[in-house]
Design a protein around this motif. Structure first.
Motif, PDB file in Angstrom:
ATOM      1  N   PRO A 128      51.104  27.678  53.639  1.00 27.21           N
ATOM      2  CA  PRO A 128      51.698  26.733  54.597  1.00 27.21           C
ATOM      3  C   PRO A 128      50.893  25.449  54.797  1.00 27.21           C
ATOM      4  N   LEU A 129      49.687  25.358  54.218  1.00 31.11           N
ATOM      5  CA  LEU A 129      48.860  24.168  54.438  1.00 31.11           C
ATOM      6  C   LEU A 129      48.623  23.377  53.152  1.00 31.11           C
ATOM      7  N   ALA A 130      49.309  23.751  52.066  1.00 36.21           N
ATOM      8  CA  ALA A 130      49.103  23.077  50.777  1.00 36.21           C
ATOM      9  C   ALA A 130      50.295  22.184  50.428  1.00 36.21           C
ATOM     10  N   LYS A 131      50.012  21.120  49.665  1.00 29.34           N
ATOM     11  CA  LYS A 131      51.079  20.206  49.230  1.00 29.34           C
ATOM     12  C   LYS A 131      51.971  20.874  48.191  1.00 29.34           C
ATOM     13  N   LYS A 132      53.266  20.541  48.258  1.00 35.02           N
ATOM     14  CA  LYS A 132      54.185  20.996  47.213  1.00 35.02           C
ATOM     15  C   LYS A 132      53.747  20.424  45.874  1.00 35.02           C
ATOM     16  N   HIS A 133      53.945  21.212  44.836  1.00 38.05           N
ATOM     17  CA  HIS A 133      53.558  20.762  43.493  1.00 38.05           C
ATOM     18  C   HIS A 133      54.336  19.507  43.126  1.00 38.05           C
ATOM     19  N   ARG A 134      53.648  18.574  42.494  1.00 42.10           N
ATOM     20  CA  ARG A 134      54.293  17.276  42.216  1.00 42.10           C
ATOM     21  C   ARG A 134      55.355  17.353  41.132  1.00 42.10           C
ATOM     22  N   THR A 135      55.340  18.410  40.273  1.00 44.61           N
ATOM     23  CA  THR A 135      56.334  18.497  39.188  1.00 44.61           C
ATOM     24  C   THR A 135      57.064  19.831  39.142  1.00 44.61           C
ATOM     25  N   LYS A 136      56.549  20.863  39.814  1.00 42.50           N
ATOM     26  CA  LYS A 136      57.149  22.197  39.727  1.00 42.50           C
ATOM     27  C   LYS A 136      57.775  22.578  41.055  1.00 42.50           C
ATOM     28  N   SER A 137      58.994  23.029  41.008  1.00 46.30           N
ATOM     29  CA  SER A 137      59.726  23.392  42.225  1.00 46.30           C
ATOM     30  C   SER A 137      59.306  24.779  42.708  1.00 46.30           C
ATOM     31  N   GLY A 138      59.216  24.937  44.039  1.00 44.90           N
ATOM     32  CA  GLY A 138      58.975  26.248  44.639  1.00 44.90           C
ATOM     33  C   GLY A 138      57.526  26.671  44.718  1.00 44.90           C
ATOM     34  N   VAL A 139      56.602  25.830  44.219  1.00 49.35           N
ATOM     35  CA  VAL A 139      55.190  26.190  44.268  1.00 49.35           C
ATOM     36  C   VAL A 139      54.384  25.055  44.878  1.00 49.35           C
ATOM     37  N   VAL A 140      53.130  25.366  45.211  1.00 49.47           N
ATOM     38  CA  VAL A 140      52.233  24.370  45.794  1.00 49.47           C
ATOM     39  C   VAL A 140      51.027  24.176  44.874  1.00 49.47           C
ATOM     40  N   GLU A 141      50.314  23.098  45.131  1.00 55.12           N
ATOM     41  CA  GLU A 141      49.110  22.811  44.348  1.00 55.12           C
ATOM     42  C   GLU A 141      47.929  23.544  44.980  1.00 55.12           C
ATOM     43  N   ARG A 142      47.726  24.741  44.504  1.00 55.16           N
ATOM     44  CA  ARG A 142      46.701  25.622  45.048  1.00 55.16           C
ATOM     45  C   ARG A 142      46.072  26.405  43.912  1.00 55.16           C
ATOM     46  N   PHE A 143      44.788  26.710  44.050  1.00 58.49           N
ATOM     47  CA  PHE A 143      44.164  27.655  43.124  1.00 58.49           C
ATOM     48  C   PHE A 143      43.250  28.590  43.887  1.00 58.49           C
ATOM     49  N   GLU A 144      43.069  29.768  43.321  1.00 55.42           N
ATOM     50  CA  GLU A 144      42.046  30.699  43.775  1.00 55.42           C
ATOM     51  C   GLU A 144      41.171  31.040  42.575  1.00 55.42           C
ATOM     52  N   GLY A 145      39.868  31.138  42.816  1.00 55.31           N
ATOM     53  CA  GLY A 145      38.946  31.525  41.767  1.00 55.31           C
ATOM     54  C   GLY A 145      38.677  33.015  41.821  1.00 55.31           C
ATOM     55  N   TYR A 146      38.797  33.680  40.657  1.00 58.84           N
ATOM     56  CA  TYR A 146      38.558  35.122  40.579  1.00 58.84           C
ATOM     57  C   TYR A 146      37.457  35.413  39.572  1.00 58.84           C
ATOM     58  N   VAL A 147      36.598  36.367  39.930  1.00 59.40           N
ATOM     59  CA  VAL A 147      35.557  36.859  39.037  1.00 59.40           C
ATOM     60  C   VAL A 147      35.446  38.365  39.245  1.00 59.40           C
ATOM     61  N   ALA A 148      35.419  39.118  38.143  1.00 61.72           N
ATOM     62  CA  ALA A 148      35.311  40.577  38.210  1.00 61.72           C
ATOM     63  C   ALA A 148      36.397  41.185  39.096  1.00 61.72           C
ATOM     64  N   GLY A 149      37.598  40.596  39.048  1.00 58.23           N
ATOM     65  CA  GLY A 149      38.724  41.112  39.813  1.00 58.23           C
ATOM     66  C   GLY A 149      38.665  40.816  41.294  1.00 58.23           C
ATOM     67  N   ARG A 150      37.768  39.893  41.705  1.00 64.75           N
ATOM     68  CA  ARG A 150      37.616  39.596  43.126  1.00 64.75           C
ATOM     69  C   ARG A 150      37.760  38.108  43.372  1.00 64.75           C
ATOM     70  N   GLU A 151      38.458  37.778  44.452  1.00 62.32           N
ATOM     71  CA  GLU A 151      38.611  36.373  44.828  1.00 62.32           C
ATOM     72  C   GLU A 151      37.314  35.861  45.434  1.00 62.32           C
ATOM     73  N   ILE A 152      36.851  34.679  44.977  1.00 60.38           N
ATOM     74  CA  ILE A 152      35.652  34.088  45.566  1.00 60.38           C
ATOM     75  C   ILE A 152      35.919  32.730  46.199  1.00 60.38           C
ATOM     76  N   CYS A 153      37.055  32.089  45.857  1.00 62.05           N
ATOM     77  CA  CYS A 153      37.318  30.787  46.475  1.00 62.05           C
ATOM     78  C   CYS A 153      38.812  30.514  46.517  1.00 62.05           C
ATOM     79  N   ASN A 154      39.190  29.553  47.361  1.00 69.50           N
ATOM     80  CA  ASN A 154      40.585  29.202  47.582  1.00 69.50           C
ATOM     81  C   ASN A 154      40.631  27.694  47.841  1.00 69.50           C
ATOM     82  N   ALA A 155      41.566  26.990  47.220  1.00 67.45           N
ATOM     83  CA  ALA A 155      41.575  25.530  47.354  1.00 67.45           C
ATOM     84  C   ALA A 155      42.996  24.986  47.247  1.00 67.45           C
TER      85      ALA A 155
END
Length: 507
Positions: A400-427
């Motif tokens: 709810p706090l991320a911008k809509k993707h500039r070219t793809k419908s239904g998604v936002v411009e967000r990423f999460e970083g995963y290492v060893a099957g675990r989330e370490i960051c969100n942006a």
């Protein structure tokens, strides 16, 4: 009995040992020895002494530490002294220290002393300190759970009586740190990891700030809060679940990048990756987007690894991890479709529930598309993300706090970083359209009314701030505890938090 331990590796009743130490305390007082000193001037430590030993130099040192082993031989004794770095052997003789040797005979493993003496090497080649004066600094009244080491016929080290009870170690971390030196090293590396992160952020020109812990509205994440009450204002307040909305207010105010390393609080379950009180770093940089932030995260983690650990290669829970850039990038939607055959954007709630059931997910309480998609991803994709990976482009319902993707419908411009099957960051590329933001908050309000306790509240003041104009902004959150877990090969979050939350101790 030797230094408070029984030679057959068993301890007598703990109350007997405590009683004896109280008796020793009284005897020390009667002999005129102060059992709890005020200070002691130190000019060296165990590591410095060992690293700078010279055969032809009679170096005088003053060190302090805890007695961790004693070998008595009448009018002479050897002991091992443990300071903040390591252990070093000391040699004491009654002829050298006089009446202080009478005090030493009443000391136990765990007692803290200060010594002055000269450095020498024993016949067996061990660098030691020949004591010329000794001062008792603190008489301990409880025995330490000291482990003993033996070597079997194959040369393997066997540890007896180790302080290994996890719950007891967490409750009595002070004891854990005394007897398990490798635990101290984990926390030293944690501190240095945070310092390296702070130095990197500062060197890039970003300002460290502080925002409220007690908040009239909680937001910035999907979580249940802790609630408290302010008597003077006669109002309920919440311990923050995230720093996001206040930090973005500062971007509105004109700062050129702000970050906060802080404690956040979420009233949720506890497991190997969750503690109700945890440490986050959040960063917001104007005029950037999530593509820029991915590169920034790669650079920052690379810098931390090299500064603190001098390597990009790590082992975690049996997995070999390499933090070399660039990290792999995958689409959340494509990854789910590859595993389940489902297009989660077009799938109905019923179809999502069916897919979740096939994956063995308990769907009780999962009534929204967002929650179902999140659980399906966690079960089908996340466990296989071993090497550092950015998962990008999340469904709108999840962010709810991320911008809509500039070219793809239904998604936002967000990423999460995963290492060893675990989330370490969100942006995110942060949402800066106040009209869209208000509509998203309204949608979250509806979800709350339908029973989703973790849905976001409407923050009217934050919307007002956006109405004054927030520049395009990239935002990032990194879980410090989880990052340290990965870098130090600790599989439980409790092993990287000094004092993790525990159930009340039974009386």
């Amino acid at each position: 009995m030797n230094g408070g331990l029984v030679e057959n590796n068993t301890q007598p009743d703990i109350n007997v040992l405590i009683k004896r130490r109280f008796e020793e305390l009284e005897e020390l007082k009667q002999k005129g020895f102060e059992p709890f000193a005020y200070s002691f001037d130190v000019n060296s430590d165990s590591t410095d002494i060992k690293n700078n030993f010279k055969e032809d130099e009679k170096r005088i040192v003053r060190i302090a530490g805890r007695i961790m082993a004693i070998r008595r031989m009448g009018k002479a004794s050897f002991a091992h002294l443990q300071d903040h770095n390591d252990r070093i052997q000391i040699y004491l003789r009654k002829d050298d220290i006089g009446d202080a040797y009478d005090a030493f005979k009443l000391l136990d493993i765990g007692d803290i002393i200060g010594i002055e003496g000269f450095v020498f090497k024993t016949k067996t080649g061990e660098i030691s300190v020949h004591v010329t004066s000794m001062t008792l600094l603190s008489k301990t009244l409880r025995p330490l759970p000291i482990a003993k080491e033996t070597i079997d016929e194959q040369g393997n080290k066997i540890i007896h009586d180790q302080f290994a009870d996890k719950e007891l170690r967490y409750r009595q971390r002070y004891v854990d740190l005394i007897v398990n030196s490798e635990i101290r090293d984990v926390f030293v590396k944690r501190s240095r990891t945070i310092s390296a992160m702070r130095k990197f952020l500062d060197s890039n020109g970003y300002l460290e700030v502080e925002t409220p812990i007690l908040q009239p509205l909680y937001g910035g994440a999907a979580a249940r809060p802790f609630i408290t009450h302010h008597n003077t204002l006669d109002t309920d307040l919440y311990l923050r679940i995230a720093d996001e909305l206040y930090l973005k207010r500062l971007i509105v105010g004109g700062f050129n990048g702000v970050y906060e390393i802080s404690k956040d609080f979420r009233n949720e379950g506890m497991d190997k990756t969750h503690n109700p009180e945890f440490t986050m770093m959040e960063l917001y940089v104007p005029y950037k987007d999530y593509e820029w932030m991915m590169k920034f995260v790669e650079e920052m983690i690379h810098n931390i690894c090299m500064q603190v650990f001098q390597t990009l290669d790590f082992e975690f829970d049996g997995n070999k991890i390499n933090f070399t850039s660039p990290w792999k990038r995958i689409s959340m939607l494509d990854a789910i479709k590859e595993k389940t055959g489902l297009d989660v954007l077009t799938a109905s709630v019923s179809e999502l529930k069916g897919s979740a059931k096939k994956l063995g997910i308990d769907i009780l309480g999962l009534e929204t598309k967002g929650k179902l998609i999140d659980e399906i991803f966690s079960a089908s994709v996340q466990p296989e993300l071993i090497q550092p990976t950015f998962v990008v482009d999340y469904p709108l319902e999840l962010s709810p706090l991320a911008k809509k993707h500039r070219t793809k419908s239904g998604v936002v411009e967000r990423f999460e970083g995963y290492v060893a099957g675990r989330e370490i960051c969100n942006a995110f590329s942060e949402l800066n359209d106040p009209i869209d933001q208000k509509a998203r908050f309204e949608g979250q309000k509806k979800m709350r009314e339908e029973g989703d306790e973790e849905a976001h509240q409407i923050d009217e003041d934050f919307i007002r701030a956006l109405e004054y104009g927030m520049p395009p902004t990239a935002g990032l959150g990194i879980g410090i505890d989880r990052l340290v877990m990965l870098l130090t090969n600790q599989t439980s979050i409790r092993d990287v938090i000094f004092f993790p939350q525990m159930k009340p101790e039974s009386k």
